[in-house]
Design an enzyme around this catalytic site. Structure first.
Site, mmCIF file in Angstrom:
data_model
loop_
_atom_site.group_PDB
_atom_site.id
_atom_site.type_symbol
_atom_site.label_atom_id
_atom_site.label_comp_id
_atom_site.label_asym_id
_atom_site.label_seq_id
_atom_site.Cartn_x
_atom_site.Cartn_y
_atom_site.Cartn_z
ATOM 1 N N GLU A 150 16.309 -0.536 -1.638
ATOM 2 C CA GLU A 150 16.281 -1.546 -2.713
ATOM 3 C C GLU A 150 17.643 -1.686 -3.403
ATOM 4 O O GLU A 150 17.746 -2.312 -4.453
ATOM 5 C CB GLU A 150 15.222 -1.154 -3.753
ATOM 6 C CG GLU A 150 13.807 -1.191 -3.208
ATOM 7 C CD GLU A 150 12.775 -0.788 -4.251
ATOM 8 O OE1 GLU A 150 11.889 -1.602 -4.555
ATOM 9 O OE2 GLU A 150 12.846 0.339 -4.748
ATOM 10 N N ALA B 160 4.815 9.346 -8.075
ATOM 11 C CA ALA B 160 3.813 9.371 -7.003
ATOM 12 C C ALA B 160 4.505 9.271 -5.650
ATOM 13 O O ALA B 160 5.554 8.637 -5.546
ATOM 14 C CB ALA B 160 2.831 8.214 -7.176
ATOM 15 N N ASN C 256 18.185 4.029 -11.978
ATOM 16 C CA ASN C 256 18.233 3.798 -10.531
ATOM 17 C C ASN C 256 19.666 3.607 -10.028
ATOM 18 O O ASN C 256 20.002 4.066 -8.941
ATOM 19 C CB ASN C 256 17.366 2.594 -10.141
ATOM 20 C CG ASN C 256 15.879 2.851 -10.333
ATOM 21 O OD1 ASN C 256 15.164 2.010 -10.850
ATOM 22 N ND2 ASN C 256 15.392 4.009 -9.937
ATOM 23 N N GLY D 265 1.143 1.118 -5.186
ATOM 24 C CA GLY D 265 -0.009 0.276 -4.840
ATOM 25 C C GLY D 265 -1.276 1.117 -4.735
ATOM 26 O O GLY D 265 -2.332 0.744 -5.265
ATOM 27 N N LYS E 127 15.659 1.276 -16.834
ATOM 28 C CA LYS E 127 15.299 1.784 -15.498
ATOM 29 C C LYS E 127 16.410 1.460 -14.508
ATOM 30 O O LYS E 127 16.691 2.250 -13.605
ATOM 31 C CB LYS E 127 13.957 1.161 -15.072
ATOM 32 C CG LYS E 127 13.360 1.708 -13.790
ATOM 33 C CD LYS E 127 12.695 3.075 -13.948
ATOM 34 C CE LYS E 127 12.362 3.775 -12.646
ATOM 35 N NZ LYS E 127 11.317 3.194 -11.857
ATOM 36 N N ALA F 162 0.826 -1.216 0.000
ATOM 37 C CA ALA F 162 0.000 0.000 0.000
ATOM 38 C C ALA F 162 0.859 1.265 0.000
ATOM 39 O O ALA F 162 0.516 2.272 0.598
ATOM 40 C CB ALA F 162 -0.947 -0.012 1.207
ATOM 41 N N GLY F 163 1.998 1.203 -0.723
ATOM 42 C CA GLY F 163 2.824 2.401 -0.899
ATOM 43 C C GLY F 163 2.273 3.222 -2.066
ATOM 44 O O GLY F 163 1.126 3.024 -2.485
ATOM 45 N N SER F 164 3.119 4.115 -2.607
ATOM 46 C CA SER F 164 2.618 5.053 -3.620
ATOM 47 C C SER F 164 2.098 4.335 -4.872
ATOM 48 O O SER F 164 1.003 4.655 -5.351
ATOM 49 C CB SER F 164 3.694 6.067 -3.977
ATOM 50 O OG SER F 164 4.864 5.393 -4.380
ATOM 51 N N SER G 263 13.396 7.289 -4.077
ATOM 52 C CA SER G 263 12.860 6.352 -3.078
ATOM 53 C C SER G 263 13.972 5.902 -2.125
ATOM 54 O O SER G 263 13.744 5.721 -0.926
ATOM 55 C CB SER G 263 12.221 5.149 -3.785
ATOM 56 O OG SER G 263 13.139 4.574 -4.684
#
Ligand code: KPL
Length: 309
Positions: free
Chosen positions: A274, A135, A196, A12, A192, A8-10, A262
């Site tokens: 991550e 987001a 990152n 999700g 990506k 339920a992060g950005s 992030s």
């Protein structure tokens, strides 16, 4: 059709809102303890998910929350929006609920977690997404959709039947997001990964916004060295390039200039990052291929010394 979204992060929250907006059913899955605190905080049968859109509009959606432990439904469409390091365990926690035809869509940064899940869940179809949607979470169940981007979706290490491909494409095309299907998701994941590898660790090291990486010659040189190593490892791995990666990295620094990455946010909050699936993955692949990655190693060492892992 019901989607189950884990995390339920950005991403999700953003995707749950877009699925609901498109008229689909969605159940957001969070850990038991989080479920209790969210239900208590909202103090109502149906918690509300709030999205501040980049055009200034605010939308509110009553949502269905559940936990993997208490779920009894069979899952046909699973969207995994956890951090990369939690993704495999998250899918495993739902293994008993996944239908054989389940479509599993993975939205993690970095690489390695997608391939590990695809290896384990061969009866289901595993897809990975690479997104440039911007987001961030304002509060629990309150996401700010800061910038509209594009999302690439493609199967991981397998080629599903055309009917399966068309079915998922047809569903995702209904979302109010720019989503494109590709047979070359690995290339998009490498693009990506370059972004990152260059931006995330450095912003955590300098504790700065993405745009501030372009502020000095020294930072620009480090960005260039990190990106060059990704290009070399990618070439050795035989993954075709899709343009100048350093230009892409600079473009993202400019487009997201005011954002904190992030990883920078995780570091500030003292959370696990991550990085093991970003620079860590690159270094691991480079070792297998006999490619040197001094800039990435130096960055990881400096971050470890700061206790950023
Ligand atoms: O993906 C990102 C992240 O923060 O993880 C970027 C593209 C760097 C945007 O902040």
């Amino acid at each position: 059709m019901t989607w189950h979204i884990i995390g339920a992060g950005s991403m999700g929250c953003l995707w749950t809102a877009q699925l609901l907006k498109a008229g689909m059913k969605a159940t957001l899955l969070v850990r038991e303890q989080r479920l209790r605190s969210l239900n208590i905080a909202h103090n109502i049968a149906r918690p509300i998910l709030t999205v501040d859109e980049w055009d200034g509009a605010t939308h509110r959606y009553p949502i269905k929350l559940n936990s993997p432990e208490s779920l009894t439904d069979s899952i046909t469409h699973l969207l995994v929006c956890t951090k990369a390091q939690d993704a495999e365990a998250a899918v495993q926690s739902l293994a008993g609920q996944l239908s054989d035809q389940c479509q599993i869509l993975l939205m993690q940064n970095g690489m390695g977690s997608q391939q590990a899940i695809a290896r384990q869940f061969c009866s289901q179809t595993v897809w990975a997404a690479s997104t440039t949607e911007g987001a961030w979470m304002k509060d629990a169940l309150h996401v700010c959709h800061a910038g509209s981007g594009s999302t690439w979706v493609g199967p991981v290490d397998q080629e599903p039947d055309d009917s399966v491909w068309q079915a998922l494409k047809g569903v995702l095309e209904q979302l109010p997001l720019d989503i494109q299907f590709t047979h070359q998701i690995e290339q998009k994941l490498w693009d990506k990964l370059a972004i990152n590898c260059a931006i995330n660790g450095l912003t955590a090291l300098y504790d700065c916004r993405n745009g501030e990486l372009l502020n000095s010659k020294e930072r620009q040189q480090r960005l260039a060295a990190l990106t060059e190593e990704v290009t070399q490892v990618r070439q050795s791995a035989g993954v075709p390039g899709s343009g100048n990666l350093l230009e892409l990295v600079h473009q993202v620094c400019r487009d997201t200039a005011m954002n904190h990455s992030s990883t920078c946010m995780d570091a500030r909050r003292g959370r696990d990052t991550e990085l093991a699936f970003i620079n860590g993955y690159l270094i691991e692949q480079a070792e297998k291929l006999g490619v040197e990655t001094p800039a990435n190693r130096r960055l990881m060492k400096a971050l470890t010394e700061l206790n950023i892992r």
